[in-house]
Motif scaffolding. Structure first.
Motif, PDB file in Angstrom:
ATOM      1  N   GLU A  32      -7.413 -34.251  31.238  1.00 48.42           N
ATOM      2  CA  GLU A  32      -8.181 -33.012  31.179  1.00 48.42           C
ATOM      3  C   GLU A  32      -9.422 -33.134  32.043  1.00 48.42           C
ATOM      4  O   GLU A  32     -10.111 -34.148  32.021  1.00 48.42           O
ATOM      5  N   SER A  34     -12.858 -30.871  32.948  1.00 50.87           N
ATOM      6  CA  SER A  34     -13.608 -29.655  32.638  1.00 50.87           C
ATOM      7  C   SER A  34     -14.295 -29.162  33.908  1.00 50.87           C
ATOM      8  O   SER A  34     -14.974 -29.908  34.588  1.00 50.87           O
ATOM      9  N   PRO A  36     -16.921 -26.330  35.285  1.00 47.94           N
ATOM     10  CA  PRO A  36     -17.880 -25.340  34.811  1.00 47.94           C
ATOM     11  C   PRO A  36     -17.544 -23.950  35.356  1.00 47.94           C
ATOM     12  O   PRO A  36     -17.127 -23.798  36.503  1.00 47.94           O
TER      13      PRO A  36
END
Length: 143
Positions: A32, A34, A36
């Motif tokens: 995973e 992330s 923004p």
């Protein structure tokens, strides 16, 4: 003989690289990452902040250029505050005379204000003996 040894080493390295493929493919869960999320408002605020910082750095560079000098005759004393010495010694500064027009344009953005009443200050930079001098290639006021 050296060629055969080199080819054997390259073959072993290639087999080792191919042997690691199942290790990477055996992952059940994807990795995973992330990222923004930038919406239009945040992006616009970020761009405005960057533009403001660029304008401030350009103004600082222009001010550094305005106070640079090589000899005492390059420097003059000017009012950096619309009230000059009426607000005290911090109301004046020394700049390079060649940049007087640029300094006036730079100062034109200042809002005019009510000046204090009374006699102008005669201390430090506002004293009658104050003169603009060139120290370390920067215009300063000597008193």
């Amino acid at each position: 003989m050296k060629l055969k040894i080199r080819e054997a080493i390259l073959l072993v390295c290639a087999l080792a690289a191919l042997g690691t493929i199942p290790v990477f493919l055996s992952k059940d869960n994807p990795i995973e990452v992330s990222v923004p999320v930038l919406d239009a408002a945040k992006l616009a605020a970020k761009e405005a902040k960057a533009q403001k910082e660029a304008e401030e750095s350009a103004a600082q560079a222009a001010m550094r250029r305005m106070v640079s000098c090589s000899v005492n005759e390059d420097c003059i004393i000017v009012d950096k505050d619309p009230c000059g010495c009426l607000v005290g010694p911090e109301g004046v500064t020394a700049i390079n005379a060649a940049y007087t027009l640029d300094f006036n344009k730079f100062q034109s953005s200042l809002v005019t204000k009510a000046c204090p009443e009374g006699a102008p200050s005669t201390e430090r930079e506002c004293s009658p003996s104050a003169q603009a001098v060139c120290q370390d290639n920067v215009c300063r006021i000597s008193y």
